[in-house]
Write an enzyme that holds these catalytic residues in place. Structure first.
Site, PDB file in Angstrom:
ATOM      1  N   HIS A 161      -3.394   0.976   1.976  1.00  0.00           N
ATOM      2  CA  HIS A 161      -3.310   0.262   0.700  1.00  0.00           C
ATOM      3  C   HIS A 161      -2.752   1.139  -0.426  1.00  0.00           C
ATOM      4  O   HIS A 161      -2.465   0.624  -1.517  1.00  0.00           O
ATOM      5  CB  HIS A 161      -4.681  -0.254   0.281  1.00  0.00           C
ATOM      6  CG  HIS A 161      -5.232  -1.322   1.182  1.00  0.00           C
ATOM      7  ND1 HIS A 161      -4.551  -2.485   1.463  1.00  0.00           N
ATOM      8  CD2 HIS A 161      -6.406  -1.388   1.865  1.00  0.00           C
ATOM      9  CE1 HIS A 161      -5.286  -3.234   2.290  1.00  0.00           C
ATOM     10  NE2 HIS A 161      -6.399  -2.586   2.547  1.00  0.00           N
ATOM     11  N   ASP A 197      -4.400  -3.879  11.076  1.00  0.00           N
ATOM     12  CA  ASP A 197      -5.628  -4.011  10.301  1.00  0.00           C
ATOM     13  C   ASP A 197      -5.778  -5.464   9.837  1.00  0.00           C
ATOM     14  O   ASP A 197      -4.786  -6.185   9.685  1.00  0.00           O
ATOM     15  CB  ASP A 197      -5.551  -3.080   9.094  1.00  0.00           C
ATOM     16  CG  ASP A 197      -6.853  -2.950   8.342  1.00  0.00           C
ATOM     17  OD1 ASP A 197      -7.608  -2.018   8.630  1.00  0.00           O
ATOM     18  OD2 ASP A 197      -7.113  -3.789   7.450  1.00  0.00           O
ATOM     19  N   HIS A 199      -6.518  -6.462   6.923  1.00  0.00           N
ATOM     20  CA  HIS A 199      -5.914  -6.602   5.597  1.00  0.00           C
ATOM     21  C   HIS A 199      -4.468  -6.106   5.615  1.00  0.00           C
ATOM     22  O   HIS A 199      -4.133  -5.154   6.313  1.00  0.00           O
ATOM     23  CB  HIS A 199      -6.706  -5.801   4.563  1.00  0.00           C
ATOM     24  CG  HIS A 199      -8.155  -6.184   4.483  1.00  0.00           C
ATOM     25  ND1 HIS A 199      -9.139  -5.549   5.229  1.00  0.00           N
ATOM     26  CD2 HIS A 199      -8.777  -7.142   3.757  1.00  0.00           C
ATOM     27  CE1 HIS A 199     -10.307  -6.098   4.955  1.00  0.00           C
ATOM     28  NE2 HIS A 199     -10.127  -7.065   4.087  1.00  0.00           N
ATOM     29  N   ASP A 286     -11.194  -3.954  12.016  1.00  0.00           N
ATOM     30  CA  ASP A 286     -11.910  -4.928  11.189  1.00  0.00           C
ATOM     31  C   ASP A 286     -11.513  -6.361  11.518  1.00  0.00           C
ATOM     32  O   ASP A 286     -11.942  -7.296  10.838  1.00  0.00           O
ATOM     33  CB  ASP A 286     -11.734  -4.645   9.696  1.00  0.00           C
ATOM     34  CG  ASP A 286     -10.299  -4.356   9.298  1.00  0.00           C
ATOM     35  OD1 ASP A 286      -9.412  -4.361  10.172  1.00  0.00           O
ATOM     36  OD2 ASP A 286     -10.062  -4.114   8.097  1.00  0.00           O
TER      37      ASP A 286
END
Length: 345
Positions: A161, A197, A199, A286
C-alpha cells in the site's frame, strides 16, 4: 527455498488502529511474523536467514528523498514537539482541491501530507522495522539475481500500500516494488508483480503505472466496497509508456475458491504473454475465510494449489509477504502455498 527475516522487524509494535471511525486493537502485529517463522521451523521448510543491510540508494529508486527523510526523522520530531503518546496517528489530509504543492512544516501537517489513512500509526521504532523489512525483500531479490529459482521475503511491516511518498494500509516502504526494481537493475529487463492479497496493492500500482518494464497484475476485493477504495478498478490499465501493463481483477465480497482460482488463471495467462525474466508475488493470505478484516472465502486446502499454479510459470519467483490477519492460521496457510510451489516447480 531460502527465507529472509530479521527480529528487528518486530520492533514496530502497534497497539491500536483507527478503523470504521473507531479506535480498535491493531491487526498488523508482530505475532503475525512470529507465527510464520514458527511454522517454517516446525515443518523444516528451509533456512531462515538474517537479511543484509542495503544502501538507502535502493529505497531511493522507489521512494522520494523527502518522504524517506520524513520517515527516518519523524519520531525525533515527535519528541521535540513534546508529544508523549507512543503511537502517532494522522488526522488531516490534503484533498485535490487543497494545496498539495508544498509540505507543511508543522508535525501534524507533515503526518497528513505523507499518509492516506488513519489506520497506520508511526511509533518509535517504525523506521528501523520498515527499513529492515525492505532489506528482507532486497536480500531475497539478490538471492534470485544470483541464480536461485525462488526465495521468500518475510516482510513485516508489509509494503504494497506504500506509494512513492505516502504511507498507509499498515505499509511504509513498498518492499515488492523495491525488490522488483532491484531485479530490474540486476539485469531482468521485464519483471511481473502478481498481487494476490485481499486488498489492492494501490502503492505498487501507482509506482509502476507509467512503466512498461514492470507489469502489475492484481486480484483483490472490489474497491467500490473495500479498502483502499480509490484505486484498483478494472479500467486502470496504465498510462503513457505503461498503458496496457497494469491489470486489475476486482472481485465481489464473498468470493470463494472457484471464482478466485478462475481469475488467477486469467492473471497467469497475462503474465505468460508478458514473459517476464522474474516474478515478484505480493502474497497475502487474508483471502482466508475467517480473516478478521477480509471477506473472501478461501480455505486452508486452497493455498497449496495456488502455489502449484504459480510454479507452472517456471520463472524465478520472489514471494514477498503482505497481509493475513487470522494470526493462528497465518503460518499454516502461508506454508501451504509455499510448499505447493516447491513441490511443483
Amino acid at each position: 527455498m531460502k527465507t529472509f527475516f530479521s527480529q528487528k522487524q518486530l520492533m514496530h509494535n502497534p497497539q491500536h488502529e483507527i478503523s470504521d471511525g473507531y479506535l480498535r486493537p491493531a491487526n498488523e502485529v508482530p505475532q503475525r511474523a512470529k507465527m510464520i517463522v514458527n511454522q517454517l521451523i516446525k515443518q523444516n521448510f528451509g533456512e531462515v536467514l538474517e537479511p543484509d543491510c542495503f544502501s538507502i540508494n535502493r529505497l531511493q529508486r522507489i521512494h522520494s528523498d523527502e518522504y524517506l527523510q520524513f520517515l527516518e526523522g519523524f519520531w525525533q520530531h515527535w519528541l521535540d514537539e513534546g508529544r508523549r503518546e507512543e503511537e502517532a496517528f494522522p488526522f488531516v489530509w490534503p484533498r485535490p482541491d487543497l494545496r498539495t504543492d508544498r509540505v507543511p512544516q508543522h508535525l501534524d501537517g507533515k503526518l497528513g501530507f505523507y499518509s492516506f489513512d488513519a489506520g497506520t500509526p508511526i511509533m518509535q521504532h517504525t523506521w528501523e522495522a520498515a527499513r529492515k523489512s525492505a532489506d528482507t525483500a532486497l536480500s531475497a531479490a539478490r538471492c534470485l539475481s544470483m541464480g536461485e529459482t525462488a526465495a521468500f521475503a518475510l516482510c513485516r511491516p508489509p509494503g504494497h500500500h506504500a506509494h512513492e511518498a505516502m504511507f498507509g494500509g499498515y505499509c511504509f516502504l513498498n518492499n515488492a516494488a523495491v525488490a522488483a526494481q532491484y531485479l530490474h537493475d540486476q539485469g531482468a529487463s521485464r519483471v511481473s508483480i502478481l498481487d494476490i492479497d485481499y486488498h489492492h496493492g494501490n502503492g505498487t500500482q501507482s509506482i509502476f503505472y507509467a512503466r512498461k518494464d514492470v507489469q502489475f497484475v492484481s486480484l483483490h476485493a472490489d474497491p467500490e466496497q473495500e479498502f483502499p477504495y480509490f484505486l484498483g478498478y478494472q479500467d486502470e490499465t496504465g498510462e503513457g509508456a505503461g498503458l496496457g501493463y497494469n491489470h486489475n481483477f476486482p472481485l465481489p465480497l464473498g468470493t470463494g475458491w472457484e471464482q478466485w482460482q478462475r481469475t488467477l488463471q486469467q492473471a497467469l495467462k497475462i503474465i505468460q504473454i508478458f514473459s517476464p525474466d522474474a516474478l515478484v508475488v505480493s502474497v497475502g493470505v487474508d483471502t482466508f475465510e475467517i480473516d478478521p478484516i477480509s471477506q473472501f472465502k478461501l480455505q486452508t486446502q486452497h493455498f497449496r494449489p495456488i502455489g502449484a499454479q504459480l510454479a507452472q510459470l517456471k520463472k524465478p519467483t520472489l514471494f514477498c509477504m503482505e497481509g493475513g490477519y487470522a494470526v493462528e492460521e497465518i503460518g499454516i496457510n502461508l506454508l501451504e502455498l509455499l510448499q505447493g510451489f516447491v513441490e511443483n516447480r
